[in-house]
Design a protein around this motif. Structure first.
Motif, PDB file in Angstrom:
ATOM      1  N   GLU A 343     -16.316  -8.575 -10.957  1.00 44.32           N
ATOM      2  CA  GLU A 343     -15.769  -9.914 -11.177  1.00 44.32           C
ATOM      3  C   GLU A 343     -15.545 -10.142 -12.660  1.00 44.32           C
ATOM      4  OE1 GLU A 343     -18.174 -12.967  -9.445  1.00 44.32           O
ATOM      5  OE2 GLU A 343     -18.463 -11.877  -7.579  1.00 44.32           O
ATOM      6  N   SER A 344     -14.563 -10.939 -12.990  1.00 37.26           N
ATOM      7  CA  SER A 344     -14.135 -11.338 -14.336  1.00 37.26           C
ATOM      8  C   SER A 344     -13.202 -10.283 -14.922  1.00 37.26           C
ATOM      9  CB  SER A 344     -15.293 -11.599 -15.290  1.00 37.26           C
ATOM     10  OG  SER A 344     -15.776 -10.419 -15.890  1.00 37.26           O
ATOM     11  N   THR A 345     -12.227 -10.743 -15.656  1.00 37.93           N
ATOM     12  CA  THR A 345     -11.217  -9.851 -16.221  1.00 37.93           C
ATOM     13  C   THR A 345     -11.812  -8.778 -17.118  1.00 37.93           C
ATOM     14  OG1 THR A 345      -9.509 -11.547 -16.051  1.00 37.93           O
ATOM     15  CG2 THR A 345      -9.109  -9.752 -17.615  1.00 37.93           C
ATOM     16  N   PRO A 346     -12.739  -9.098 -18.039  1.00 43.26           N
ATOM     17  CA  PRO A 346     -13.299  -8.031 -18.878  1.00 43.26           C
ATOM     18  C   PRO A 346     -14.011  -6.955 -18.067  1.00 43.26           C
ATOM     19  CG  PRO A 346     -13.786 -10.180 -19.817  1.00 43.26           C
ATOM     20  CD  PRO A 346     -13.232 -10.424 -18.454  1.00 43.26           C
ATOM     21  N   THR A 347     -14.720  -7.357 -17.026  1.00 40.93           N
ATOM     22  CA  THR A 347     -15.438  -6.376 -16.208  1.00 40.93           C
ATOM     23  C   THR A 347     -14.460  -5.473 -15.467  1.00 40.93           C
ATOM     24  OG1 THR A 347     -17.312  -7.884 -15.918  1.00 40.93           O
ATOM     25  CG2 THR A 347     -17.091  -6.106 -14.326  1.00 40.93           C
TER      26      THR A 347
END
Length: 466
Positions: A343-347
């Motif tokens: 989850e989340s764009t950086p991840t």
């Protein structure tokens, strides 16, 4: 044997109990220290209350049961706990008052139990239940991902903190040494003041890789089993058993090395609403600073058909989110609706699906694993061919879901051991970096965390309870 009991009687007569005022001199059990009989026969004398504050060096001896009645803060010096010692937490009326042992930054804990004589932290209640007391907290000076580089540990009501006690953690010492936690069992702990403000079975804040963490079981907790805020403490042989929330929770930039770790769900236990994962990993308060656990040989066990009796069902075997990166190899995840979720764009953007032995610390890797899921094996990413989605039978375990729960922890049945040949695609130990404080991963021919470096079923060892 008669001499041993005589020594204990003399010791019990000569040394009065130190109560909560903490003002009386420390007792001296030099005649008992180190003797096999004293170490392995716990609670032979009257229980003793621990003081609110332990300042300087103090030793807890196995012949005495110690009572945590409220919070005991270790300030400066070293708290040494003999093998076989039992510490019992008193149940309080509110979560904010929960009993707990807290080793503050600058102090150390030397709690080195043995396989035959583990150190046990448990409830003082006759009938024990999750959340009877708060848990064990250790705070250190290693790096954390916050805007200031430090943080106040969760689960603490500032109103009840004694004067002169610092309950912050974090610093700039990567090799920070907070002591030793070895052959320890933590039972029925946890305290939820409110969501996001909890005590867990074992809470580590800013603890560095100079600290020894091995052979630790956290069972039946009312929140997370292990929660690690920042730092880079390494660990081997860690067992999280049926804790209410996440079994392992990483936050605020945790970047440690882990091997031979296991989490097991018990279907009959109550779980937290919409938030029960084998792993939950989050980043920090600073976008450029992220968590990145480096894991090999982990087994994450959910429930048959992903079903528990609680109204609150399981979520993810492993959930990496909010700027958390990771490297995970040679592991087995099964019995959850979703096996692995990013989850989340950086991840999601950090995930590298092509470089099998990649070592970039700004990338995430997931190779040579075997998973099963009831709904979704891989959420928001596509794994490398070395990781496979299986049926439960395809995991090739001796007994993935034994009908008798105790068989998970029986060396004869060895339920979580490989049934024969290694699970699909074998194992690979490249790319498990960086290594903190010269940590070494043991190479094995099998996936999962249930067998030790020599191939023994360590979940069946005598120090483990279920």
């Amino acid at each position: 044997m008669k001499k041993h009991y005589l020594l204990m009687a003399l010791a019990a007569t000569a040394f009065a109990a130190c109560k909560k005022d903490g003002q009386k001199p420390q007792d001296d059990r030099s005649l008992l220290a180190g003797t096999a009989a004293a170490v392995c026969e716990p609670c032979q004398t009257a229980p003793k209350d621990l003081p609110d504050v332990i300042s300087g060096n103090r030793t807890l001896y196995a012949d005495t049961c110690y009572i945590l009645d409220g919070k005991t803060w270790v300030k400066n010096g070293t708290l040494t706990i003999q093998p076989g010692t039992v510490i019992k937490g008193v149940k309080k009326a509110t979560a904010s008052d929960a009993s707990a042992l807290i080793v503050t930054r600058g102090a150390t804990i030397n709690a080195a139990g043995t396989a035959d004589c583990p150190i046990v932290f448990t409830s003082n209640e006759t009938t024990k239940a999750p959340g009877d007391w708060g848990g064990v907290v250790v705070l250190g000076d290693a790096l954390v991902c916050t805007t200031t580089g430090t943080a106040q540990i969760e689960g603490i009501n500032p109103v009840i903190v004694p004067a002169g006690i610092d309950y912050t953690y974090g610093g700039n010492i990567a090799s920070d040494n907070s002591g030793t936690l070895s052959y320890i069992r933590i039972e029925y702990a946890g305290a939820v003041i409110q969501e996001g403000n909890e005590l867990n079975g074992l809470t580590l804040g800013g603890v560095g890789c100079g600290t020894t963490l091995d052979h630790v079981e956290v069972m039946y907790g009312a929140d997370d089993g292990f929660e690690i805020f920042g730092g880079n403490v390494n660990g081997k042989y860690l067992l999280a058993l049926a804790n209410n929330d996440d079994q392992f929770d990483f936050d605020f930039g945790y970047k440690g090395n882990l091997q031979f770790i296991v989490s097991v769900i018990k279907p009959s236990v109550e779980y937290a609403a919409n938030n029960s994962n084998g792993i939950e990993s989050d980043g920090g308060q600073v976008s450029s600073c992220y968590s990145r656990p480096v894991i090999s040989n982990m087994t994450i066990v959910g429930a048959p058909n992903c079903t528990v009796t609680s109204a609150n069902q399981l979520l993810n075997g492993a959930r990496f989110r909010n700027n958390s990166l990771f490297a995970m190899r040679n592991s087995i995840i099964y019995g959850y609706p979703t096996a692995v979720r990013l989850e989340s764009t950086p991840t999601i953007n950090s995930y590298n699906n092509s470089v099998l032995c990649g070592t970039r610390t700004d990338s995430s890797y997931f190779f040579n694993n075997a998973v099963q899921a009831c709904v979704t094996a891989f959420a928001t990413f596509t794994p490398h061919a070395s990781t496979t989605s299986n049926t439960v039978a395809g995991l090739n375990l001796t007994d993935a879901f034994p009908a008798i729960f105790a068989e998970y922890f029986d060396a004869l049945t060895a339920s979580l051991a490989p049934a024969g040949a290694p699970t699909s695609n074998g194992t690979n130990f490249c790319g498990l970096s960086p290594l903190n404080c010269a940590f070494a991963y043991n190479s094995t021919t099998y996936k999962g965390g249930a067998l030790d470096a020599s191939g023994n079923y360590w979940l069946g060892d005598s120090w483990i309870r279920f």
